[in-house]
Scaffold this motif. Structure first.
Motif, PDB file in Angstrom:
ATOM      1  N   GLN A   1       0.841  -1.192   0.000  1.00  0.00           N
ATOM      2  CA  GLN A   1       0.000   0.000   0.000  1.00  0.00           C
ATOM      3  C   GLN A   1       0.879   1.246   0.000  1.00  0.00           C
ATOM      4  O   GLN A   1       1.977   1.246   0.556  1.00  0.00           O
ATOM      5  CB  GLN A   1      -0.910   0.017   1.235  1.00  0.00           C
ATOM      6  N   SER A   2       0.381   2.314  -0.597  1.00  0.00           N
ATOM      7  CA  SER A   2       1.128   3.576  -0.586  1.00  0.00           C
ATOM      8  C   SER A   2       0.955   4.269   0.754  1.00  0.00           C
ATOM      9  O   SER A   2      -0.158   4.598   1.161  1.00  0.00           O
ATOM     10  CB  SER A   2       0.628   4.497  -1.715  1.00  0.00           C
ATOM     11  N   VAL A   3       2.066   4.435   1.446  1.00  0.00           N
ATOM     12  CA  VAL A   3       2.073   5.043   2.776  1.00  0.00           C
ATOM     13  C   VAL A   3       2.951   6.290   2.732  1.00  0.00           C
ATOM     14  O   VAL A   3       4.081   6.257   2.227  1.00  0.00           O
ATOM     15  CB  VAL A   3       2.606   4.056   3.830  1.00  0.00           C
ATOM     16  N   ALA A   4       2.452   7.386   3.255  1.00  0.00           N
ATOM     17  CA  ALA A   4       3.201   8.649   3.239  1.00  0.00           C
ATOM     18  C   ALA A   4       4.466   8.539   4.076  1.00  0.00           C
ATOM     19  O   ALA A   4       4.494   7.866   5.121  1.00  0.00           O
ATOM     20  CB  ALA A   4       2.335   9.785   3.766  1.00  0.00           C
ATOM     21  N   ASN A   5       5.510   9.193   3.633  1.00  0.00           N
ATOM     22  CA  ASN A   5       6.766   9.239   4.383  1.00  0.00           C
ATOM     23  C   ASN A   5       6.506   9.769   5.780  1.00  0.00           C
ATOM     24  O   ASN A   5       5.877  10.814   5.959  1.00  0.00           O
ATOM     25  CB  ASN A   5       7.754  10.145   3.640  1.00  0.00           C
ATOM     26  N   THR A   6       7.014   9.059   6.763  1.00  0.00           N
ATOM     27  CA  THR A   6       6.716   9.412   8.146  1.00  0.00           C
ATOM     28  C   THR A   6       7.248  10.781   8.549  1.00  0.00           C
ATOM     29  O   THR A   6       6.742  11.407   9.479  1.00  0.00           O
ATOM     30  CB  THR A   6       7.290   8.332   9.085  1.00  0.00           C
ATOM     31  N   ASP A   7       8.259  11.278   7.836  1.00  0.00           N
ATOM     32  CA  ASP A   7       8.836  12.583   8.173  1.00  0.00           C
ATOM     33  C   ASP A   7       8.207  13.737   7.398  1.00  0.00           C
ATOM     34  O   ASP A   7       8.585  14.893   7.592  1.00  0.00           O
ATOM     35  CB  ASP A   7      10.346  12.584   7.907  1.00  0.00           C
TER      36      ASP A   7
END
Length: 695
Positions: free
Chosen positions: A183-189
């Motif tokens: 799944q596409s997950v946004a960069n945590t930073d």
């Protein structure tokens, strides 16, 4: 969301208990062994927050998001409840804390998943014990253990689970059951980056620290003879001016003050090695190409006979210049050398090297050196070295104070560790039926060692093959540059294969596929690449690009860092000028953990490869780089970035590598496409040097 190590430890020690596991990522065990190799720590607090420590340096490759995703998948965690912490260097708890070689996910994929699966098993055991039911009848979903309409959160079970024996054999999820991986997950930073929160080395500040800039020799081959520092010492805010090794460090209370003071330091130099110019390099490269002394890297069949009997011989030479890395964040590091130990903080791709070399420099035990990693504003191989870390450590030891050393852009571009300058000579022999029966490659360069990849395609597909190399030492310092060696070799090889295909009267894509079929049916020597994987990306790229149905397309394919990438570049002509308008990429890097991050890696690599192939150049005059900042070193501009169409091959294998493999094929596909428009071959980078002749 993200946090720091202190927050992580507070969460782990929070009142009311909780599950705090030290995961051993080298095998399926979930408890640290006595040797402590590659540990990560997973904490589950009673309120349900899951804290995962990510050990590898984050240099923009999205590892700080992808690593925790792997743990959370087999833990069956609710991603919204996951807190991610950047771990410091800890060689007792972790292994391979490195950002380089596109190897992080490949190395840790199974280990991280087993860590999550172990915790999940313990939580299910705790729930089964409370409900008095068989553990195999329990399931999990988004941070809950479920059974027959009942459910308990991981937070509710964490304390009980921590008292249970740690399972030594756990079952990983089947790929069809993945909820997070893929799944596409946004960069945590991302939130911290866009709001300007302190993340990078340049952001780091410690109360009472000093700032320093260092004047290094103005040319490669010079050393300090004398220094006049009186005017600099008298300037406002300047604490000291220190000469050590071949450096003069100006130390003060602000970056601006030390930068201005550095301008008035008077240094005289003397020569200690040849002051090399680009003209010297060109002459020496030609001598190496013609040398009778070369190191043979691979030899298959009878090459001499093949060329003697050839109906047609094709020859070509390709050259690339030295290149700086030019990360947007120049080199910087903080060091505090104290009697009881050394604290290092900053952006490094190799924190263990930073620690061991610092310990060696100061003649202390490595366990007295701590390294805290910040996020990096780019690295591309430059931060694999520790020279800038050692400058800070040595300076701190001399001035007896905490200090942060900061490089300017001019320092960065003039400070060395460049991509080596390399030249290649290719020769191909065709028989009367236009079959490729002989192949020669010689690679020569400065401080590069082996400038070839002797086992890469087309090795194994040509019955008679010779690959050798010549290296020469230079005072100009070099080092790994994104996709070392292959960043240029791929362009040269793939451009030459197009030349051979043209001479044979064959379609470039069909020509490569036929060679791969030959390698499979009748291999010539060892085959050290996967023929089927390479064919798959070739076919996918050709299909998606409509190969053969459009004009002005160029093709390239390459294997590097365990992955395969094929590209088709489309060139359009606008106002008489050829413009790269679109690049199609087919990528086989095994399972894609995070499609969003993966696509950005591919696009970024292609833009990097295109920009440097078109414009990147570092020339020298008497040991001095002639390009010192972006006003003279041309970068690709936003308006010049083409549309990039990315497709991934799903072949069911574990992840291989992605940070670098999409860069090497770009130069070849672009050059081959430009040939379709101009009718002329581009054999030297940057292409802009020959562009005027093409228009």
């Amino acid at each position: 969301m993200t946090s720091n190590r202190r927050t992580f430890l507070k969460l782990a020690a929070s009142a009311g208990g909780g599950l705090f596991l030290g995961f051993h990522w080298t095998d399926s065990e979930a408890a640290p062994r006595s040797d402590g190799t590659f540990n990560s720590y997973l904490a589950i607090s009673p309120n349900g927050t899951i804290t995962i420590q990510s050990p590898n340096p984050e240099v923009g490759q999205n590892i700080k998001t992808a690593f925790p995703m792997l743990v959370a998948e087999d833990l069956d965690a609710d991603w919204k409840r996951v807190m991610i912490v950047q771990a410091p260097l800890n060689t007792t708890a972790f292994e391979r804390q490195v950002a380089g070689g596109s190897g992080s996910i490949r190395h840790s994929y199974q280990r991280l998943r087993k860590a999550g699966a172990t915790a999940r098993q313990m939580l299910m055991q705790a729930a089964a014990k409370r409900w008095q039911v068989p553990v195999q009848d329990c399931t999990t979903d988004k941070g809950f253990v479920l059974h027959a309409g009942k459910k308990l959160s991981y937070g509710e079970l964490a304390t009980e689970a921590s008292a249970l024996p740690i399972p030594t054999d756990v079952v990983l999820k089947d790929r069809k059951d993945f909820k997070l991986i893929g799944q596409s997950v946004a960069n945590t930073d991302n939130p911290a980056i866009v709001t300007g929160k302190p993340l990078f080395g340049l952001d780091f500040y410690r109360e009472g620290m000093l700032f320093a800039m260092i004047q290094r020799p103005t040319a490669f081959g010079l050393k300090v003879k004398s220094v006049d520092v009186e005017a600099a010492k008298a300037m406002p805010g300047i604490v000291d001016v220190v000469t050590f090794k071949n450096n003069v460090a100006i130390v003060g209370k602000s970056t601006w003050q030390v930068q201005k003071a550095r301008e008035v330091v008077k240094i005289t130099y003397e020569k200690e090695a040849d002051l090399e110019s680009t003209a010297d390099h060109n002459r020496l490269l030609q001598e190496m190409l013609d040398s009778s002394k070369a190191t043979v890297r691979r030899k298959d069949g009878d090459v001499d006979t093949a060329f003697q009997q050839a109906a047609k011989v094709i020859k070509a030479e390709y050259q690339c210049p030295f290149l700086p890395h030019n990360p947007m964040e120049p080199m910087n590091f903080f060091a505090h050398v104290r009697p009881d130990g050394v604290e290092l903080v900053g952006p490094t791709q190799t924190p263990e090297i930073a620690r061991t070399e610092t310990a060696k420099l100061l003649n202390i035990s490595p366990d007295r050196v701590s390294v805290t990693m910040t996020r990096m504003g780019g690295g591309f191989g430059r931060r694999l070295k520790a020279d800038y870390v050692l400058e800070a450590a040595e300076l701190s030891s001399l001035i007896k104070a905490p200090v942060k050393v900061i490089w300017t852009r001019e320092d960065d571009m003039g400070g060395g560790s460049y991509r080596p300058c390399v030249r290649y000579r290719f020769e191909a022999a065709l028989d009367a039926q236009n079959n490729l029966i002989g192949y020669k490659l010689r690679g020569v360069g400065f401080n590069v060692g082996n400038s070839t990849r002797e086992d890469n395609f087309p090795s194994g597909a040509v019955p008679n093959l010779l690959i050798d190399s010549v290296d020469r030492k230079s005072a100009i310092t070099t080092g790994p540059w994104r996709a070392p060696i292959t960043n240029f070799l791929a362009f040269a090889e793939q451009s030459f294969l197009d030349e051979v295909a043209q001479a044979a009267g064959k379609d470039p894509v069909a020509f490569r596929l036929a060679l791969l079929d030959q390698a499979k049916a009748k291999p010539a020597g060892a085959i050290k690449y996967d023929i089927d994987r390479m064919k798959a990306v070739i076919q996918l790229a050709a299909q998606k690009a409509g190969w053969g149905q459009k004009k002005n397309q160029g093709f390239s394919v390459y294997f590097s860092h365990n992955s395969y990438v094929a590209q088709v570049t489309e060139v359009s002509v606008k106002k008489g000028i050829p413009v790269v308008s679109k690049i199609h990429a087919a990528v086989d890097c095994g399972l894609v953990v995070n499609p969003s991050g993966a696509r950005q890696q591919v696009v970024g690599s292609i833009v990097d490869g295109l920009g440097h192939a078109m414009y990147g150049n570092l020339s020298f005059k008497e040991g001095v780089p002639e390009q010192k900042n972006f006003n003279s070193f041309r970068l690709i501009r936003l308006s010049e970035i083409p549309e990039v169409d990315v497709h991934f091959v799903d072949n069911g294998i574990d992840p291989t590598g992605l940070g670098e493999p999409a860069l090497p094929p770009t130069g070849g596909s672009v050059a081959n496409a430009l040939f379709k428009v101009t009718g002329k071959r581009l054999r030297n980078q940057p292409f802009s040097a020959e562009y005027k002749e093409l228009l």
